[in-house]
Motif scaffolding. Structure first.
Motif, short mmCIF file in Angstrom:
data_model
loop_
_atom_site.label_atom_id
_atom_site.label_comp_id
_atom_site.label_asym_id
_atom_site.label_seq_id
_atom_site.Cartn_x
_atom_site.Cartn_y
_atom_site.Cartn_z
N PHE A 50 37.91 33.67 29.01
CA PHE A 50 37.45 34.68 30.34
C PHE A 50 38.36 33.76 31.60
CE2 PHE A 50 33.91 36.05 28.60
CZ PHE A 50 34.41 37.47 28.40
N ILE A 51 40.20 34.16 31.70
CA ILE A 51 40.78 33.14 32.24
C ILE A 51 41.02 33.22 33.18
CG2 ILE A 51 43.35 32.72 32.38
CD1 ILE A 51 44.32 34.96 29.89
N ASP A 52 40.09 33.83 34.10
CA ASP A 52 39.48 34.18 35.41
C ASP A 52 38.08 33.80 35.32
OD1 ASP A 52 42.66 33.79 36.58
OD2 ASP A 52 42.56 36.34 35.72
N GLY A 53 37.63 33.46 34.49
CA GLY A 53 36.22 33.73 35.17
C GLY A 53 35.75 35.13 34.71
N ILE A 54 34.26 34.85 34.56
CA ILE A 54 33.80 36.57 34.73
C ILE A 54 31.72 36.08 35.51
CG2 ILE A 54 32.91 35.88 32.44
CD1 ILE A 54 32.35 38.59 31.92
N MET A 55 31.64 36.89 35.89
CA MET A 55 30.53 37.50 37.19
C MET A 55 29.15 37.09 35.66
SD MET A 55 31.08 36.90 39.65
CE MET A 55 29.40 37.37 40.68
N GLY A 56 28.55 36.30 36.05
CA GLY A 56 26.76 35.92 34.70
C GLY A 56 26.69 36.79 34.25
N PRO A 57 26.19 38.08 35.78
CA PRO A 57 25.21 39.62 34.88
C PRO A 57 26.30 39.97 33.89
CG PRO A 57 25.20 38.78 36.87
CD PRO A 57 26.02 37.79 36.89
#
Length: 307
Positions: A50-57
């Protein structure tokens, strides 16, 4: 009768479900807290892919849907009783009843020990309150943060946070630290770490954008003050979620499940453990997911051996 039941729906349990479902073993997954600890995290930037990150949920929801796509079934409930004395293993799930399974994967995680009774503490987890410096330290680059605790984990978190934060203040209610001498010395020699000892947290102060301070009470004088901060890291340890097993699975002195080194096998054949419930060292989403894959492979081989 199920071939395999997985207890827990964090990264470990859901990865195990994906692997077992793809092996046509149709696992049943029992959800207590859906998504586990990651549902308490906002942005996850250190999970590969996830290059830009992702929300935990969102990450947990994606993993759940992936497991469902391959045939995993989910039920909501808490396991209240277990009988692991013989196979098939027997589980009692609140609101569901008794279930039988040929194999069992334990991925119930470990819960961070919160301070308890401190207003705002739970409300602002993910909005300035954190229980994982490795996970969230990056978000506090060039900011001032607090670490609450006096043990080894608190000293370790404080030292780690100095890589990012401009200042780290350790808050502890006693004058003496519980940490080992070597960990204390390392923290005391770090010029970025300051100390607010003999202070007890009483309230998390926050605004629209999250945490702005921590109200503390001096245990000697009773005087209160607000320590301004951008983030509060609670480092008072973790408790593995194993109480429902009633001592049937071998654990270490702190309650973490012991597995055969290099495997996920427990002392009971057919019962496997993965994720934070057997990992007191790393406690990361990616290591939990990896051990979930290991547990599924171990479980699949076990089932092949008994049929």
């Amino acid at each position: 009768m199920y071939k395999s039941i997985i207890i827990g729906t964090g990264p470990a349990g859901l990865t195990a479900a994906i692997y077992l479902a793809r092996a046509n073993l149709n696992p049943l997954v029992i959800e207590g807290q859906p998504g586990g600890q990651l549902t308490l995290t906002t942005e996850v930037e250190n999970f590969p892919g996830f290059i830009d990150g992702i929300m935990g949920p969102d990450l947990m929801d994606n993993m759940r849907k992936q497991a469902e796509r391959f045939g995993a079934k989910f039920i909501r409930g808490w396991v209240t009783e277990t009988d692991l004395s013989k196979r098939p293993f027997m589980l009692t799930v609140d609101g569901v009843g008794r279930l039988e399974t040929e194999s069992l994967i334990l991925s119930t995680g470990a819960s961070a020990n919160l301070l308890g009774g401190v207003p705002g503490e739970k409300d602002y987890i993910g909005r300035g309150v954190s229980t994982c410096a490795t996970c969230d330290g990056f978000f506090f680059r060039n900011k001032e943060v607090l670490v609450v605790g006096g043990g080894d984990s608190a000293m370790e978190e404080a030292n780690f946070l100095t890589k990012f934060a401009s200042k780290v203040t350790v808050v502890h209610r006693r004058a003496e630290l519980r940490a080992s001498k070597i960990m204390q010395s390392k923290a005391q020699q770090n010029k970025k770490i300051s100390w607010a000892l003999r202070n007890e947290p009483t309230e998390v102060i926050a605004g629209d954008r999250g945490v702005t301070g921590l109200r503390v009470r001096n245990v000697d004088t009773g005087a209160e003050e607000i320590i301004k901060t951008d983030g509060i890291f609670i480092a008072t340890g973790h408790t593995p979620n194993t109480s429902f097993l009633n001592g049937q699975i071998r654990t270490d002195h702190t309650g973490y499940i012991e597995v055969v080194p290099g495997t996920t096998e427990t002392n009971i054949p057919g019962v496997f453990a993965c994720g934070d419930v057997q990992d007191s060292r790393y406690r990361q989403a990616i290591t939990a997911a990896g051990s979930g894959g290991m547990a599924a492979i171990d479980c699949e081989k076990f089932l092949e051996s008994v049929h």
